[in-house]
Structures are given as C-alpha cells and as structure tokens.
Design a protein around this motif. Structure first.
Motif, PDB file in Angstrom:
ATOM      1  N   ILE A 172       0.836  -1.208   0.000  1.00 47.06           N
ATOM      2  CA  ILE A 172       0.000   0.000   0.000  1.00 47.06           C
ATOM      3  C   ILE A 172       0.868   1.255   0.000  1.00 47.06           C
ATOM      4  O   ILE A 172       0.541   2.256  -0.636  1.00 47.06           O
ATOM      5  CB  ILE A 172      -0.948  -0.014   1.220  1.00 47.06           C
ATOM      6  N   GLN A 173       1.996   1.184   0.691  1.00 40.72           N
ATOM      7  CA  GLN A 173       2.878   2.340   0.802  1.00 40.72           C
ATOM      8  C   GLN A 173       3.558   2.687  -0.532  1.00 40.72           C
ATOM      9  O   GLN A 173       3.703   3.860  -0.888  1.00 40.72           O
ATOM     10  CB  GLN A 173       3.944   2.078   1.870  1.00 40.72           C
ATOM     11  N   ILE A 174       3.945   1.655  -1.302  1.00 43.07           N
ATOM     12  CA  ILE A 174       4.762   1.911  -2.495  1.00 43.07           C
ATOM     13  C   ILE A 174       3.953   2.051  -3.776  1.00 43.07           C
ATOM     14  O   ILE A 174       4.465   2.585  -4.764  1.00 43.07           O
ATOM     15  CB  ILE A 174       5.819   0.801  -2.698  1.00 43.07           C
ATOM     16  N   ASP A 175       2.697   1.597  -3.794  1.00 43.66           N
ATOM     17  CA  ASP A 175       1.905   1.660  -5.020  1.00 43.66           C
ATOM     18  C   ASP A 175       1.007   2.899  -5.002  1.00 43.66           C
ATOM     19  O   ASP A 175       0.155   3.042  -4.120  1.00 43.66           O
ATOM     20  CB  ASP A 175       1.052   0.396  -5.181  1.00 43.66           C
ATOM     21  N   TYR A 181      -8.372  -9.698   1.760  1.00 37.80           N
ATOM     22  CA  TYR A 181      -8.315  -8.441   1.002  1.00 37.80           C
ATOM     23  C   TYR A 181      -7.532  -8.573  -0.288  1.00 37.80           C
ATOM     24  O   TYR A 181      -7.799  -7.862  -1.255  1.00 37.80           O
ATOM     25  CB  TYR A 181      -7.735  -7.328   1.872  1.00 37.80           C
ATOM     26  N   SER A 182      -6.548  -9.468  -0.332  1.00 38.65           N
ATOM     27  CA  SER A 182      -5.751  -9.604  -1.553  1.00 38.65           C
ATOM     28  C   SER A 182      -6.429 -10.498  -2.580  1.00 38.65           C
ATOM     29  O   SER A 182      -6.419 -10.208  -3.780  1.00 38.65           O
ATOM     30  CB  SER A 182      -4.354 -10.152  -1.227  1.00 38.65           C
ATOM     31  N   LEU A 183      -7.067 -11.580  -2.122  1.00 41.24           N
ATOM     32  CA  LEU A 183      -7.695 -12.519  -3.056  1.00 41.24           C
ATOM     33  C   LEU A 183      -8.972 -11.952  -3.673  1.00 41.24           C
ATOM     34  O   LEU A 183      -9.328 -12.300  -4.797  1.00 41.24           O
ATOM     35  CB  LEU A 183      -8.008 -13.839  -2.339  1.00 41.24           C
ATOM     36  N   ARG A 184      -9.657 -11.069  -2.960  1.00 40.44           N
ATOM     37  CA  ARG A 184     -10.929 -10.542  -3.438  1.00 40.44           C
ATOM     38  C   ARG A 184     -10.811  -9.119  -3.988  1.00 40.44           C
ATOM     39  O   ARG A 184     -11.814  -8.509  -4.338  1.00 40.44           O
ATOM     40  CB  ARG A 184     -11.969 -10.557  -2.312  1.00 40.44           C
ATOM     41  N   ASN A 185      -9.592  -8.597  -4.064  1.00 41.97           N
ATOM     42  CA  ASN A 185      -9.412  -7.206  -4.457  1.00 41.97           C
ATOM     43  C   ASN A 185      -8.537  -7.123  -5.707  1.00 41.97           C
ATOM     44  O   ASN A 185      -7.353  -7.466  -5.672  1.00 41.97           O
ATOM     45  CB  ASN A 185      -8.773  -6.422  -3.297  1.00 41.97           C
ATOM     46  N   LYS A 186      -9.124  -6.636  -6.791  1.00 43.51           N
ATOM     47  CA  LYS A 186      -8.413  -6.567  -8.065  1.00 43.51           C
ATOM     48  C   LYS A 186      -7.227  -5.611  -7.996  1.00 43.51           C
ATOM     49  O   LYS A 186      -6.147  -5.905  -8.534  1.00 43.51           O
ATOM     50  CB  LYS A 186      -9.388  -6.117  -9.160  1.00 43.51           C
ATOM     51  N   GLU A 187      -7.391  -4.471  -7.336  1.00 39.73           N
ATOM     52  CA  GLU A 187      -6.314  -3.486  -7.268  1.00 39.73           C
ATOM     53  C   GLU A 187      -5.111  -4.014  -6.499  1.00 39.73           C
ATOM     54  O   GLU A 187      -3.961  -3.781  -6.880  1.00 39.73           O
ATOM     55  CB  GLU A 187      -6.827  -2.193  -6.620  1.00 39.73           C
ATOM     56  N   VAL A 188      -5.367  -4.726  -5.411  1.00 38.60           N
ATOM     57  CA  VAL A 188      -4.273  -5.301  -4.630  1.00 38.60           C
ATOM     58  C   VAL A 188      -3.556  -6.370  -5.436  1.00 38.60           C
ATOM     59  O   VAL A 188      -2.313  -6.440  -5.431  1.00 38.60           O
ATOM     60  CB  VAL A 188      -4.795  -5.883  -3.297  1.00 38.60           C
ATOM     61  N   LYS A 189      -4.306  -7.224  -6.136  1.00 34.86           N
ATOM     62  CA  LYS A 189      -3.690  -8.273  -6.949  1.00 34.86           C
ATOM     63  C   LYS A 189      -2.839  -7.682  -8.056  1.00 34.86           C
ATOM     64  O   LYS A 189      -1.742  -8.180  -8.350  1.00 34.86           O
ATOM     65  CB  LYS A 189      -4.778  -9.195  -7.523  1.00 34.86           C
ATOM     66  N   GLU A 190      -3.326  -6.621  -8.683  1.00 40.43           N
ATOM     67  CA  GLU A 190      -2.551  -5.977  -9.741  1.00 40.43           C
ATOM     68  C   GLU A 190      -1.280  -5.330  -9.187  1.00 40.43           C
ATOM     69  O   GLU A 190      -0.209  -5.400  -9.807  1.00 40.43           O
ATOM     70  CB  GLU A 190      -3.409  -4.925 -10.448  1.00 40.43           C
ATOM     71  N   ALA A 191      -1.382  -4.713  -8.025  1.00 42.81           N
ATOM     72  CA  ALA A 191      -0.209  -4.103  -7.396  1.00 42.81           C
ATOM     73  C   ALA A 191       0.819  -5.165  -7.028  1.00 42.81           C
ATOM     74  O   ALA A 191       2.031  -4.973  -7.191  1.00 42.81           O
ATOM     75  CB  ALA A 191      -0.628  -3.317  -6.162  1.00 42.81           C
ATOM     76  N   LEU A 192       0.332  -6.307  -6.537  1.00 43.10           N
ATOM     77  CA  LEU A 192       1.231  -7.401  -6.166  1.00 43.10           C
ATOM     78  C   LEU A 192       1.922  -7.970  -7.398  1.00 43.10           C
ATOM     79  O   LEU A 192       3.135  -8.256  -7.371  1.00 43.10           O
ATOM     80  CB  LEU A 192       0.437  -8.496  -5.448  1.00 43.10           C
ATOM     81  N   LYS A 193       1.172  -8.142  -8.508  1.00 40.72           N
ATOM     82  CA  LYS A 193       1.773  -8.632  -9.755  1.00 40.72           C
ATOM     83  C   LYS A 193       2.846  -7.677 -10.253  1.00 40.72           C
ATOM     84  O   LYS A 193       3.896  -8.098 -10.745  1.00 40.72           O
ATOM     85  CB  LYS A 193       0.688  -8.808 -10.822  1.00 40.72           C
ATOM     86  N   LYS A 194       2.573  -6.384 -10.111  1.00 38.60           N
ATOM     87  CA  LYS A 194       3.541  -5.372 -10.550  1.00 38.60           C
ATOM     88  C   LYS A 194       4.841  -5.487  -9.768  1.00 38.60           C
ATOM     89  O   LYS A 194       5.934  -5.421 -10.332  1.00 38.60           O
ATOM     90  CB  LYS A 194       2.936  -3.977 -10.367  1.00 38.60           C
ATOM     91  N   VAL A 195       4.739  -5.678  -8.459  1.00 33.36           N
ATOM     92  CA  VAL A 195       5.929  -5.817  -7.618  1.00 33.36           C
ATOM     93  C   VAL A 195       6.688  -7.090  -7.962  1.00 33.36           C
ATOM     94  O   VAL A 195       7.922  -7.087  -8.089  1.00 33.36           O
ATOM     95  CB  VAL A 195       5.536  -5.810  -6.130  1.00 33.36           C
ATOM     96  N   GLN A 214      -3.143   4.680  -2.884  1.00 32.08           N
ATOM     97  CA  GLN A 214      -3.112   5.837  -1.971  1.00 32.08           C
ATOM     98  C   GLN A 214      -4.499   6.458  -1.871  1.00 32.08           C
ATOM     99  O   GLN A 214      -4.742   7.601  -2.249  1.00 32.08           O
ATOM    100  CB  GLN A 214      -2.089   6.867  -2.455  1.00 32.08           C
ATOM    101  N   THR A 215      -5.452   5.681  -1.362  1.00 32.88           N
ATOM    102  CA  THR A 215      -6.834   6.126  -1.197  1.00 32.88           C
ATOM    103  C   THR A 215      -7.250   5.891   0.253  1.00 32.88           C
ATOM    104  O   THR A 215      -6.579   5.130   0.978  1.00 32.88           O
ATOM    105  CB  THR A 215      -7.778   5.344  -2.138  1.00 32.88           C
ATOM    106  N   PRO A 216      -8.346   6.515   0.698  1.00 33.18           N
ATOM    107  CA  PRO A 216      -8.791   6.318   2.085  1.00 33.18           C
ATOM    108  C   PRO A 216      -9.000   4.850   2.456  1.00 33.18           C
ATOM    109  O   PRO A 216      -8.618   4.430   3.559  1.00 33.18           O
ATOM    110  CB  PRO A 216     -10.110   7.095   2.130  1.00 33.18           C
ATOM    111  N   MET A 217      -9.595   4.066   1.559  1.00 34.36           N
ATOM    112  CA  MET A 217      -9.864   2.662   1.876  1.00 34.36           C
ATOM    113  C   MET A 217      -8.578   1.923   2.219  1.00 34.36           C
ATOM    114  O   MET A 217      -8.508   1.161   3.196  1.00 34.36           O
ATOM    115  CB  MET A 217     -10.565   1.970   0.712  1.00 34.36           C
ATOM    116  N   TYR A 218      -7.528   2.158   1.440  1.00 31.89           N
ATOM    117  CA  TYR A 218      -6.264   1.463   1.678  1.00 31.89           C
ATOM    118  C   TYR A 218      -5.482   2.082   2.833  1.00 31.89           C
ATOM    119  O   TYR A 218      -4.667   1.402   3.461  1.00 31.89           O
ATOM    120  CB  TYR A 218      -5.436   1.441   0.389  1.00 31.89           C
ATOM    121  N   PHE A 219      -5.746   3.338   3.115  1.00 33.85           N
ATOM    122  CA  PHE A 219      -5.168   3.958   4.316  1.00 33.85           C
ATOM    123  C   PHE A 219      -5.679   3.226   5.561  1.00 33.85           C
ATOM    124  O   PHE A 219      -4.903   2.889   6.460  1.00 33.85           O
ATOM    125  CB  PHE A 219      -5.551   5.442   4.366  1.00 33.85           C
TER     126      PHE A 219
END
Length: 313
Positions: free
Chosen positions: A48-51, A289-303, A55-60
């Motif tokens: 969450i810190q690096i992507d 949160y990672s398995l059901r969240n598209k944004e988190v999965k995409e951020a993880l793939k990017k890393v 940087q939205t309220p939900m992920y904060f």
C-alpha cells in the motif's frame, strides 16, 4: 494473594492440556501461522505504501488494519510459542498486566477501525461524488486517531479494573495467555462491580462498532438495490465483500467470548475460539483483502514482475 497467603508476583499459564507430541505439533502450527501473519500483513503495509494506485482512504484504513493485526498477533503468539516450546510457563504479574493491556488496546482499536471502514464504504457507495471532499486525508487521520483514543480509554479502565482484583485462589491461569475470564476465576473477593464495568465497556465497544457497521450497510444495500444492471450491482458489492467477511469473522468470535459473560461455557471452548481470533484471523485478513481485491492483486503482480526483471538484469 495466593493460597498460602503470599502476594502473587507471577502467574503460571497452563497452556493446552495435551500430550507432549501434540503440544509440539501445536507449537509448530502456531509458528507457521505467525510467520504467514507477519509476511502477509507487513507485505500488505509495504504494498500500500509503495503503489500510487493504493493511496486512497480505503487502503489507508486497510494499512492500519494490517498494522493492528501485526500487533494483535505479536502480543499473544510469541508468549504462546514460549510456553508451548519450553517449560517456561511462568509470567510475571507486570508482564501479564502488560499483555492484557495491549491485547485489549489492539482488539478495541480493531473494532472501531472496522466501523470506520464501514463508514468509508458507505460514503464511497452512497455519495461517490462527495467522496473526495468527505474523506480527506485529515478526516481519515482524525477517524483513525479517534479509534486509537477510544481504545486507549477502554484498555486503561479494563486493565485497571482487572488488576486491582486480589488474586488469592491460585496463580494458575487455565489459558494460553492472560485473558479476562481465567483471571476472574482466580479472584478471592467479590468482583461483581468490577465485572459490570468491564463487561459494560466491552458491550459499548462492540455494540457501538456493530451499530455503525449495520447502519452503513443498510444504506449501502439500499444503494446497491437501486442499481439497474446486475454487473453494476456485483461490482459495487465486491468493493464491500472483503470488509463484510472480516467483520463477520472478527465480531462473531469476539461476541462469543466477551458478551456471554463468565458463565455457561467452559474455558476449553474459550481456548479454541481464542486461538481462532488471536492466531487465525490476523493471518486471514490480508488473504481476504488480496484474493478478493483486483487493485491489490494488480499491485502485487507489478511488484513481483519488477522483482523478476531485476533478477534477470
């Protein structure tokens, strides 16, 4: 005071009454779950810190939830590993009180934070055009600060009430950490007034949090039902599904322990349920949160892809 009239300076944790082989199996099970918890939650915080997309309220709020799960698990599991893996089952009076305080602080903060996250989803779904102005960084920080402040007040009062009790029946705690029900069983004087305060605080924390969550989801469901397309309904609902799952798991077990009072269930049942919400749930949250969240999965793939390219270079 203990049975022999001396002042209690330490408690003996009785752990799980299991044969040695099963005790060691439980030790390695706890160790694996704790490792997964640390990797999952710390990984979520870093991600969450690096992507920039996160940087939205939900992920904060999610980052603070992961931080709490790290603290929550670390308050309980290392102590449990020590007692399971060695013969050292004695803990000092001060260490027991400290563990109780931080356990209460983390649990209470998580209750309030889950309520804050429900409110965040309510604003996002029901007032999407006002979301950016309603959930400013200052507002988000204020909500999180309020969650920690409310939990701090609860933890101070509950710890003060619990450890102002005279312990004289025994110093053997029939549990794997310093929790309220087994400590109350060691009291040698009337604890009715203190128990009323302790359980009233638990009731207020849990019911206040659940009320905010239920009211938020009442309006969220109303908003979802007004969406005409099935795809739109599914997409909107998916943004809340992870939070709803976490709420159901956390509050379900918490209610079992703290709103049933000190009667009607055995400490054996309490131990099983306590393992679930102190060891298992903190491990599950980042997966949920990672398995059901598209944004988190995409951020993880990017890393992960970035790590592959760096290894090739």
């Amino acid at each position: 005071m203990a049975d022999n009239g001396t002042v209690v300076t330490e408690f003996i944790l009785l752990r799980f009454q299991l044969p040695t082989g099963l005790q060691m199996g439980l030790f390695f099970g706890f160790l694996v779950l704790y490792f997964i918890t640390m990797v999952g939650n710390l990984g979520m915080i870093v991600l969450i810190q690096i992507d920039s997309r996160l940087q939205t309220p939900m992920y904060f709020f999610l980052r603070h939830l992961s931080f709490l799960d790290v603290c929550y698990s670390s308050v309980i599991v290392p102590q449990s590993l020590e007692t399971l893996g060695t013969d050292k089952t004695a803990v000092t009076y001060e260490r027991c009180a400290t563990q109780f305080f931080f356990f209460t602080l983390c649990a209470s903060t998580e209750c309030f934070l889950l309520a804050v996250m429900a409110y965040d989803r309510y604003v996002a779904v029901c007032n999407p055009l006002l979301y950016a102005t309603a959930m400013t960084p200052q507002t988000c920080l204020g909500l999180v600060a309020a969650a920690y402040a409310g939990a701090m007040v609860n933890a101070v009062i509950r710890t003060g009430c619990t450890f102002s009790i005279s312990f004289c029946k025994s110093n053997y705690v029939d549990f794997f950490f310093c929790d309220l029900p087994p400590l109350l069983k060691l009291a040698c004087s009337d604890t009715t007034s203190r128990e009323r305060v302790i359980y009233l605080l638990a009731f207020l924390v849990i019911t206040t949090s659940i009320s905010v969550i239920l009211i938020s989801y009442f309006f969220i469901i109303q908003a979802i039902l007004k969406i005409r397309t099935a795809g739109g309904k599914a997409k909107t609902f998916s943004t809340c599904a992870s939070h709803m799952t976490t709420v159901a798991l956390f509050f379900g077990t918490l209610i079992f322990i703290y709103l049933k009072g000190n009667m009607g269930k055995s400490l054996g049942e309490d131990k099983i349920v306590s393992v679930f919400y102190t060891v298992v749930i903190p491990m599950l949250n980042p997966m949920i949160y990672s398995l059901r969240n598209k944004e988190v999965k995409e951020a993880l793939k990017k890393v992960l892809n970035g790590m592959k390219f760096s290894q090739v270079d």
